[in-house]
Write a protein that holds these residues in place. Structure first.
Motif, PDB file in Angstrom:
ATOM      1  N   VAL A  33      -7.483   8.241 -19.850  1.00  0.00           N
ATOM      2  CA  VAL A  33      -8.719   8.526 -19.145  1.00  0.00           C
ATOM      3  C   VAL A  33      -9.788   8.809 -20.201  1.00  0.00           C
ATOM      4  CG1 VAL A  33      -9.909  10.136 -17.617  1.00  0.00           C
ATOM      5  CG2 VAL A  33      -7.551   9.446 -17.118  1.00  0.00           C
ATOM      6  N   MET A  34     -10.961   8.213 -19.998  1.00  0.00           N
ATOM      7  CA  MET A  34     -12.044   8.380 -20.963  1.00  0.00           C
ATOM      8  C   MET A  34     -13.193   9.157 -20.331  1.00  0.00           C
ATOM      9  SD  MET A  34     -10.873   7.020 -23.646  1.00  0.00           S
ATOM     10  CE  MET A  34     -12.363   7.160 -24.654  1.00  0.00           C
ATOM     11  N   SER A  35     -13.822   9.976 -21.140  1.00  0.00           N
ATOM     12  CA  SER A  35     -14.931  10.798 -20.656  1.00  0.00           C
ATOM     13  C   SER A  35     -16.029  10.857 -21.699  1.00  0.00           C
ATOM     14  CB  SER A  35     -14.449  12.231 -20.375  1.00  0.00           C
ATOM     15  OG  SER A  35     -13.419  12.259 -19.435  1.00  0.00           O
ATOM     16  N   TRP A  36     -17.223  11.145 -21.206  1.00  0.00           N
ATOM     17  CA  TRP A  36     -18.356  11.476 -22.058  1.00  0.00           C
ATOM     18  C   TRP A  36     -18.739  12.934 -21.788  1.00  0.00           C
ATOM     19  CZ3 TRP A  36     -20.392   8.653 -25.927  1.00  0.00           C
ATOM     20  CH2 TRP A  36     -20.116   7.274 -25.959  1.00  0.00           C
ATOM     21  N   TYR A  37     -18.938  13.667 -22.851  1.00  0.00           N
ATOM     22  CA  TYR A  37     -19.427  15.038 -22.793  1.00  0.00           C
ATOM     23  C   TYR A  37     -20.732  15.109 -23.591  1.00  0.00           C
ATOM     24  CZ  TYR A  37     -14.956  16.917 -21.072  1.00  0.00           C
ATOM     25  OH  TYR A  37     -13.844  17.221 -20.318  1.00  0.00           O
ATOM     26  N   ARG A  38     -21.462  16.178 -23.370  1.00  0.00           N
ATOM     27  CA  ARG A  38     -22.646  16.416 -24.189  1.00  0.00           C
ATOM     28  C   ARG A  38     -22.788  17.910 -24.460  1.00  0.00           C
ATOM     29  NH1 ARG A  38     -27.373  14.878 -19.778  1.00  0.00           N
ATOM     30  NH2 ARG A  38     -27.170  16.759 -18.465  1.00  0.00           N
ATOM     31  N   GLN A  39     -23.472  18.190 -25.561  1.00  0.00           N
ATOM     32  CA  GLN A  39     -23.731  19.579 -25.928  1.00  0.00           C
ATOM     33  C   GLN A  39     -25.174  19.704 -26.388  1.00  0.00           C
ATOM     34  OE1 GLN A  39     -21.006  21.272 -28.787  1.00  0.00           O
ATOM     35  NE2 GLN A  39     -21.479  23.322 -28.071  1.00  0.00           N
ATOM     36  N   VAL A  48     -20.070  14.980 -18.725  1.00  0.00           N
ATOM     37  CA  VAL A  48     -21.127  14.133 -18.172  1.00  0.00           C
ATOM     38  C   VAL A  48     -20.537  13.128 -17.184  1.00  0.00           C
ATOM     39  CG1 VAL A  48     -22.879  12.395 -18.720  1.00  0.00           C
ATOM     40  CG2 VAL A  48     -22.552  14.375 -20.235  1.00  0.00           C
ATOM     41  N   ALA A  49     -19.482  12.430 -17.595  1.00  0.00           N
ATOM     42  CA  ALA A  49     -18.887  11.400 -16.747  1.00  0.00           C
ATOM     43  C   ALA A  49     -17.487  11.105 -17.233  1.00  0.00           C
ATOM     44  CB  ALA A  49     -19.724  10.124 -16.769  1.00  0.00           C
ATOM     45  N   SER A  50     -16.642  10.638 -16.318  1.00  0.00           N
ATOM     46  CA  SER A  50     -15.302  10.220 -16.707  1.00  0.00           C
ATOM     47  C   SER A  50     -14.925   8.971 -15.931  1.00  0.00           C
ATOM     48  CB  SER A  50     -14.286  11.332 -16.484  1.00  0.00           C
ATOM     49  OG  SER A  50     -14.233  11.685 -15.123  1.00  0.00           O
ATOM     50  N   ILE A  51     -13.922   8.247 -16.451  1.00  0.00           N
ATOM     51  CA  ILE A  51     -13.502   6.986 -15.850  1.00  0.00           C
ATOM     52  C   ILE A  51     -11.992   6.869 -15.973  1.00  0.00           C
ATOM     53  CG2 ILE A  51     -13.909   5.698 -18.000  1.00  0.00           C
ATOM     54  CD1 ILE A  51     -14.905   3.367 -16.190  1.00  0.00           C
ATOM     55  N   TYR A  94     -23.761  13.667 -27.831  1.00  0.00           N
ATOM     56  CA  TYR A  94     -22.867  13.073 -26.846  1.00  0.00           C
ATOM     57  C   TYR A  94     -21.548  12.698 -27.528  1.00  0.00           C
ATOM     58  CZ  TYR A  94     -26.440  12.961 -23.266  1.00  0.00           C
ATOM     59  OH  TYR A  94     -27.379  13.327 -22.317  1.00  0.00           O
ATOM     60  N   TYR A  95     -20.457  13.140 -26.902  1.00  0.00           N
ATOM     61  CA  TYR A  95     -19.120  12.910 -27.435  1.00  0.00           C
ATOM     62  C   TYR A  95     -18.281  12.127 -26.438  1.00  0.00           C
ATOM     63  CZ  TYR A  95     -20.305  16.957 -30.374  1.00  0.00           C
ATOM     64  OH  TYR A  95     -20.913  17.826 -31.234  1.00  0.00           O
TER      65      TYR A  95
END
Length: 115
Positions: A33-39, A48-51, A94-95
């Motif tokens: 599962v892949m996700s984007w995070y931000r700080q 932020v979002a996951s897929i 963004y990570y």
């Protein structure tokens, strides 16, 4: 070794768009599962979002729904984040993250939304 390399960040005016990419290597990308995070400065890292592994299921933070789109290409070991109608509050690092029990993180890419 495991690597997640983000790119596509930069400086953009409010209302603009950016497309982030995260290229993975060293593990079976299609099983994670892949996700984007931000700080943002002075704030905690937030999702932020996951897929899902096939791309058939996505979820978004309320603050970005309708503006951001997460997608993945398992043949290219890449996850994307299309960001439209950007706001100043979207500024941050963004990570991308890969998760399957264990987790892997990228080094981050800076997004700055400013006039």
């Amino acid at each position: 070794q495991v690597q997640l390399v983000e790119s596509g960040g930069g400086l953009v005016q409010p209302g603009g768009s950016l497309r982030l990419s995260c290229v993975a290597s060293g593990f079976t990308f299609s099983s994670y599962v892949m996700s984007w995070y931000r700080q943002a400065p002075g704030k905690e890292r937030e999702l932020v979002a996951s897929i899902s592994i096939t791309g058939g299921s996505t979820n978004y933070a309320d603050s970005v729904k309708g503006r951001f789109t997460i997608s993945r290409n398992n043949a290219k070991n890449t996850v994307y984040l299309q960001m439209n109608s950007l706001k100043t509050e979207d500024t941050g690092v963004y990570y991308c993250k890969a998760r399957r029990g264990n987790e892997y993180w990228g080094q981050g890419t800076q997004v700055t939304v400013s006039l």
